[in-house]
Enzyme design. Structure first.
Site, PDB file in Angstrom:
ATOM      1  CG  HIS A 108     -10.401  57.493   9.978  1.00  0.00           C
ATOM      2  ND1 HIS A 108     -11.262  56.548  10.482  1.00  0.00           N
ATOM      3  CD2 HIS A 108     -10.156  58.366  11.000  1.00  0.00           C
ATOM      4  CE1 HIS A 108     -11.540  56.831  11.750  1.00  0.00           C
ATOM      5  NE2 HIS A 108     -10.879  57.921  12.091  1.00  0.00           N
TER       6      HIS A 108
ATOM      7  CG  HIS B 127     -14.166  61.161  12.779  1.00  0.00           C
ATOM      8  ND1 HIS B 127     -14.066  61.660  14.060  1.00  0.00           N
ATOM      9  CD2 HIS B 127     -13.195  60.231  12.666  1.00  0.00           C
ATOM     10  CE1 HIS B 127     -13.068  61.072  14.677  1.00  0.00           C
ATOM     11  NE2 HIS B 127     -12.528  60.181  13.858  1.00  0.00           N
TER      12      HIS B 127
ATOM     13  CD  GLU C 255     -15.266  57.768  14.892  1.00  0.00           C
ATOM     14  OE1 GLU C 255     -14.634  57.452  13.870  1.00  0.00           O
ATOM     15  OE2 GLU C 255     -14.734  57.973  16.009  1.00  0.00           O
TER      16      GLU C 255
END
Length: 354
Positions: A110, A181, A319
């Site tokens: 991420h 998320h 996602e």
């Protein structure tokens, strides 16, 4: 426009850096409500009617910015510049090797330790049904090349959809692979685990991972005959304890699914979820090639909104994304954004009752 909107803006606390953080309310004609904070451009609440008309918050989150700063689950956050994992925290663009933050074993997850999820975004525009937030990322921030300007717009439609529109531009070739998320629990955010909720993924293939570090092998494998087969709706819990090696690596589901697309870039259904107890149904759409289905395997016990206690598998994530490590995997669709070009993508979560 912002001045007219102040009544729907509230304080959400003060960040560790002393920045004032706010939360904004969106509301449509049906009474559906969505709350968004400028910290991480994060979704805080999605409140929808259940089959009895009772308003139910189906999103895990916290009551103030401190919760988002303290915990590491990325609840509701915009993830950028790159969602998911990059192997060995390294990528090559135009022959130049770039080293990134190693924050997930030796990999980059991420985008790194302080991604866009941990910044206070600027609110560019806000109305009763939409909000646009912007964020700047400097050249070599977290190791990525190029000065990037990013923008996210949330739109709450009158057919009870939360649309997420992403835009970004950079002055150098770089990676652009944004996602959100959000952790959903269609029985209500404080109702316990999601194992009895049903899920359908419009994906006849997935990308197996090498090991528990969750980097794909590069293969695009059929889901047929495996626990990864969600082409027909089944409960999230049905195969989650399988002895399948892929389930073992993820501690449950934490895999990228290859969406069945009529054509590249088509905005189409990617998933459908349903909670029998509330009757709440969610249909998710995207123009991206993949979706990470994560069954909340690593959510540790913690206090969430309104004193709710969250734990393992109390929410699930869908996602939308380019595939994990796609910047290094020539067989995957590339997430490279050329200098001066505009990255645009859209994902939508639509709610109703059965």
């Amino acid at each position: 426009m912002l001045d007219l909107y102040q009544e729907a803006k509230e304080s959400f606390g003060t960040s560790k850096q002393g920045e004032a953080v706010s939360v904004y309310l969106l509301q449509n004609k049906n009474g559906m409500k969505v709350r968004v904070t400028d910290y991480g451009a994060s979704l805080v609440s999605i409140i929808v009617p259940d089959k009895n008309g009772s308003m139910t918050d189906v999103l895990l989150g916290y009551d103030n910015v401190t919760g988002y700063e303290t915990h590491t689950c990325y609840f509701g956050a915009v993830i950028g510049r790159n969602g998911n994992r990059i192997a060995n925290a390294q990528l090559t663009i135009n022959g130049t090797v770039y080293s990134l933050d190693q924050n997930d074993n030796e990999n980059n997850l991420h985008s790194g330790v302080k991604g866009m999820d941990a910044k206070v975004w600027a609110v560019k525009q806000a109305t009763d049904t939409s909000i646009t937030l912007t964020c700047k990322s400097a050249d070599r921030e977290q190791g990525f090349p190029g000065n990037m300007d990013a923008q996210v717009t949330y739109v709450l439609t009158d057919d009870n959809a939360v649309e997420i529109h992403y835009e970004a531009v950079s002055d150098q070739d770089t990676v652009a692979n944004f996602t959100n998320h959000a952790y959903f629990n269609l029985s209500g955010h404080g109702s316990g685990d999601v194992l009895g909720q049903e899920l359908m993924l419009r994906a006849s293939h997935f990308t197996p991972v090498i090991d528990a570090k969750a980097i794909p092998t590069g293969e695009i494998a059929p889901v047929a005959g495996t626990p990864m087969d969600f082409t027909t709706a089944k409960t999230i819990g049905r195969d989650i304890a399988s002895d399948d090696i892929q389930i073992g690596y993820g501690g449950g589901f934490d895999h990228n699914f290859v969406l069945d697309k009529a054509e590249k870039g088509a905005f189409e259904l990617m998933a459908q979820a349903y909670a029998p107890d509330t009757g709440i149904e969610m249909k998710a759409y995207t123009d991206l090639p993949g979706v990470q289905f994560y069954s909340g395997n690593f959510v540790t016990e913690q206090e969430g909104k309104q004193g709710a206690v969250y734990g393992k598998r109390h929410g699930f994530c869908l996602e939308s994304q380019y595939f994990p490590n796609s910047v290094n995997e020539p067989g995957f669709e590339s997430p490279i954004l050329k200098a001066g070009e505009v990255y645009r993508t859209k994902t939508s979560y639509q709610f109703g009752v059965r």
